[in-house]
Design an enzyme around this catalytic site. Structure first.
Site, mmCIF file in Angstrom:
data_model
loop_
_atom_site.group_PDB
_atom_site.id
_atom_site.type_symbol
_atom_site.label_atom_id
_atom_site.label_comp_id
_atom_site.label_asym_id
_atom_site.label_seq_id
_atom_site.Cartn_x
_atom_site.Cartn_y
_atom_site.Cartn_z
ATOM 1 N N PRO A 13 0.773 -1.233 0.000
ATOM 2 C CA PRO A 13 0.000 0.000 0.000
ATOM 3 C C PRO A 13 0.809 1.290 0.000
ATOM 4 O O PRO A 13 0.244 2.357 -0.153
ATOM 5 C CB PRO A 13 -0.778 -0.110 1.308
ATOM 6 C CG PRO A 13 0.083 -0.942 2.183
ATOM 7 C CD PRO A 13 0.800 -1.909 1.299
ATOM 8 N N ASP A 36 2.747 1.280 -11.920
ATOM 9 C CA ASP A 36 1.535 2.099 -11.862
ATOM 10 C C ASP A 36 1.718 3.358 -11.040
ATOM 11 O O ASP A 36 2.668 3.485 -10.286
ATOM 12 C CB ASP A 36 0.458 1.324 -11.095
ATOM 13 C CG ASP A 36 -0.273 0.375 -11.980
ATOM 14 O OD1 ASP A 36 -0.126 0.452 -13.192
ATOM 15 O OD2 ASP A 36 -1.017 -0.461 -11.420
ATOM 16 N N LYS A 58 1.195 7.128 -15.797
ATOM 17 C CA LYS A 58 1.268 8.547 -16.095
ATOM 18 C C LYS A 58 0.024 8.969 -16.871
ATOM 19 O O LYS A 58 -0.384 8.297 -17.807
ATOM 20 C CB LYS A 58 2.513 8.803 -16.949
ATOM 21 C CG LYS A 58 3.161 10.098 -16.558
ATOM 22 C CD LYS A 58 4.293 10.416 -17.442
ATOM 23 C CE LYS A 58 5.538 10.692 -16.611
ATOM 24 N NZ LYS A 58 6.734 10.257 -17.261
ATOM 25 N N GLY A 89 0.134 -1.515 -7.201
ATOM 26 C CA GLY A 89 -0.134 -1.121 -5.822
ATOM 27 C C GLY A 89 -0.956 -2.181 -5.101
ATOM 28 O O GLY A 89 -1.773 -2.870 -5.704
ATOM 29 N N GLY A 90 -0.709 -2.325 -3.805
ATOM 30 C CA GLY A 90 -1.489 -3.269 -2.989
ATOM 31 C C GLY A 90 -1.303 -4.690 -3.467
ATOM 32 O O GLY A 90 -0.171 -5.146 -3.683
ATOM 33 N N ASP A 91 -2.395 -5.412 -3.646
ATOM 34 C CA ASP A 91 -2.349 -6.768 -4.185
ATOM 35 C C ASP A 91 -2.871 -6.734 -5.622
ATOM 36 O O ASP A 91 -3.919 -6.138 -5.881
ATOM 37 C CB ASP A 91 -3.222 -7.693 -3.329
ATOM 38 C CG ASP A 91 -3.180 -9.114 -3.878
ATOM 39 O OD1 ASP A 91 -2.351 -9.904 -3.391
ATOM 40 O OD2 ASP A 91 -3.940 -9.421 -4.821
ATOM 41 N N VAL A 94 -6.551 -7.771 -6.090
ATOM 42 C CA VAL A 94 -7.645 -7.099 -5.382
ATOM 43 C C VAL A 94 -7.923 -5.786 -6.121
ATOM 44 O O VAL A 94 -7.184 -4.811 -5.972
ATOM 45 C CB VAL A 94 -7.282 -6.819 -3.903
ATOM 46 C CG1 VAL A 94 -8.416 -6.054 -3.217
ATOM 47 C CG2 VAL A 94 -7.000 -8.109 -3.167
ATOM 48 N N THR A 119 -2.752 -5.790 0.625
ATOM 49 C CA THR A 119 -3.745 -4.886 0.052
ATOM 50 C C THR A 119 -4.002 -3.682 0.955
ATOM 51 O O THR A 119 -3.989 -3.794 2.188
ATOM 52 C CB THR A 119 -5.064 -5.629 -0.238
ATOM 53 O OG1 THR A 119 -6.014 -4.689 -0.739
ATOM 54 C CG2 THR A 119 -5.654 -6.291 1.000
ATOM 55 N N MET A 172 -11.733 2.642 -4.122
ATOM 56 C CA MET A 172 -12.116 3.509 -5.248
ATOM 57 C C MET A 172 -13.467 4.175 -4.995
ATOM 58 O O MET A 172 -14.258 4.344 -5.929
ATOM 59 C CB MET A 172 -12.186 2.696 -6.551
ATOM 60 C CG MET A 172 -10.852 2.116 -6.955
ATOM 61 S SD MET A 172 -10.946 1.165 -8.474
ATOM 62 C CE MET A 172 -11.529 -0.392 -7.870
ATOM 63 N N GLY A 201 -3.028 5.678 3.116
ATOM 64 C CA GLY A 201 -2.680 4.821 4.246
ATOM 65 C C GLY A 201 -1.271 4.242 4.152
ATOM 66 O O GLY A 201 -0.776 3.976 3.060
#
Ligand code: SAH
Length: 500
Positions: A13, A36, A58, A89-91, A94, A119, A172, A201
């Site tokens: 994250p 990303d 971008k 990002g994250g998983d 997910v 995640t 989101m 976070g």
């Protein structure tokens, strides 16, 4: 030709410490990294230099690289025989479109792997002090997308969600948040149910907005919560006040500039980050070995003339190590020569070559090294091109003969940075950590000699570093010992109270 491969890696994250060991391994073996927008700069800094980087996050003229194009880039690079890391990002699985990216590869028979990531749905909550499940409060956890397609209604079955009684986490969902709240209320959820939003976070700029379901829209608007943020609804949110450990870290909310050379910044930066600091890595100097180095070569050919070999930095040890390797020799070549190190960092660099320092002064600086070196014979000093005169002056006073050989040079790495200067003069960078006089010089030349340095506190590793900082009007505090740990302690001691 070598078979290419795509490794889909979850970067976590934001906090670089939350990248998995397997993820890091994959990065260090990558030939191409496709990443990303949500991957943090601290993780991008782990990509080895020379590796091709492709930024598909971008927003060129407000359009991101379309998904199909990303899929094609991955395929093309893999077919070229490259090991491609797709960093997300994250998983990746997910709400990360990881599945979509694998479809084309699977259809074309390209090899791939997936490395799960932590995640944000769980980690952002955890860093805000919200355990996503707790036996006393819920028996299920639901992760839901709050993304609303342009012109379409949210397609969420709010009644079903309310019936579960579980913790609800929306990703989101920042834009659609008022609609999500309305949907839950209309489906019969109690307006007094604890709710929260966590913005950015696990990063130094994390913010938590705690409210009830009914008051969340107003409170979030007041705080100006923006994407990326998660929305959490459920009784577990009431635990945040007791459990918000991240907000209580001693350096939380304070920004530190780390000026060490990039190769050596990691340890100091990591230690500060673990205490909650917002670290700006701004390497102001770089150390470059002098290669070839005939003077060192000649001195080492006659190593028997010396009683002591003296090092004043890990960079000196590193240049020496390279030279020894070029000579086809190793540590045994030194035989009876004694080794001196200015401090624990340099002694550790020797240790990594299997060599133990025979002398390390009580106080880790050049003057104490020169005054305390228990020498009868000649010393060979392998150090920076412009080394501190305090060492050689002390040796001369004591009638100890020496050869002082420059084995690396310090290069001021950055061109002037107006952005850094503006931030500094505005008081946005209240602390700068200096680990040598040369990092101060590099910093001053990066910011500009004529800048106003009165709003930054220089945290200095020792007296000589502080003396250089004072010359430029930088207020200073000095670590009680010249070690990275003592510098970190100084950061904690000098941290001013702050509001998050
Ligand atoms: N695969 C990612 C999610 C991608 S969808 C994961 O597992 O975390 C993007 C959404 O993730 C954002 O809109 C936001 O809701 C959430 N998100 C990602 N990083 C976040 C962070 N650091 N803090 C809060 N939310 C974050």
């Amino acid at each position: 030709m070598k078979q290419g491969k795509v490794i889909l890696v979850g970067a976590g994250p934001g906090d670089p410490g939350l990248l998995t060991i397997r993820g890091r391994e994959a990065l260090s073996g990558a030939e191409v990294v496709v990443y990303d927008r949500l991957v943090s700069p601290a993780i991008l800094a782990l990509i080895p230099s020379g590796v091709e980087r492709i930024d598909v996050g971008k927003e060129a003229s407000h359009h991101k690289v379309p998904q199909e194009e990303i899929n094609r880039i991955l395929l093309r690079k893999a077919l070229e025989g490259k090991t491609v890391v797709r960093l997300k990002g994250g998983d990746p699985f997910v709400f990360g479109r990881g599945g979509e990216e694998l479809e084309l590869l699977a259809a074309q028979g390209v090899a791939f792997e997936e490395v799960p990531g932590i995640t944000s749905a769980i980690a952002a909550a955890a860093y805000a002090g919200i355990p996503v499940t707790h036996r006393d409060y819920c028996s299920s956890l639901h992760i839901i997308t709050g993304h609303q397609r342009a012109g379409k209604e949210l397609s969420i079955d709010f009644e079903a969600l309310v019936r579960t009684g579980g913790t609800l986490i929306f990703l989101m969902g920042v834009t659609a948040m008022p609609k999500i709240v309305e949907g839950l209320l209309q489906a019969g959820m109690d307006g007094g149910t604890p709710a929260a939003m966590v913005e950015r976070g696990t990063t130094p700029s994390q913010r938590r907005c705690s409210a009830t379901l009914s008051t969340l829209p107003e409170k979030a608007a007041e705080m100006g919560i923006r994407s990326p943020a998660i929305i959490i609804v459920g009784r577990v949110c009431s635990l945040a006040e007791d459990f918000c450990w991240f907000d209580r870290l001693p350096l939380r909310g304070r920004r530190y500039l780390v000026t060490r050379p990039r190769q050596r910044a990691g340890r100091l930066s990591d230690k500060l980050r673990r205490l909650g600091a917002d670290v700006w890595e701004y390497p102001c100097i770089e150390t470059v070995p002098i290669l070839p180095c005939p003077a060192m070569d000649e001195a080492l050919q006659q190593i028997g003339r010396y009683e002591w070999l003296v090092f004043t930095s890990p960079a000196g040890v590193s240049a020496f190590r390279t030279e020894l390797t070029c000579m086809g020799r190793d540590g045994r070549y030194l035989a009876g020569v004694k080794l001196a190190a200015i401090g624990s960092g340099t002694a550790k660099a020797l240790q990594e070559m299997g060599l133990t320092a025979d002398y390390v002064p009580e106080v880790y600086d050049a003057a104490h090294l020169g005054e305390g070196l228990p020498a009868d014979g000649r010393a060979l000093i392998l150090r920076a091109e412009i080394g501190s005169p305090a060492l050689t002056e002390a040796l001369r006073r004591r009638n100890i003969s020496y050869d002082d050989i420059p084995v690396y040079r310090t290069v001021y790495a950055n061109a002037q940075s107006p952005a850094l200067r503006t931030a500094l003069e505005a008081g946005e960078v209240p602390y700068a950590a200096f680990t040598s006089a040369s990092t101060v010089k590099g910093f001053v030349s990066t910011v500009g000699e004529d800048a106003d340095f009165s709003r930054v506190l220089g945290l200095c590793i020792g007296e000589q570093t502080a003396a250089e900082a004072r010359k430029h009007g930088i207020p200073v505090r000095i670590a009680h010992r010249a070690t990275i740990d003592a510098l970190v302690e100084l950061a904690v001691e000098t941290a001013a109270p702050c509001e998050i």
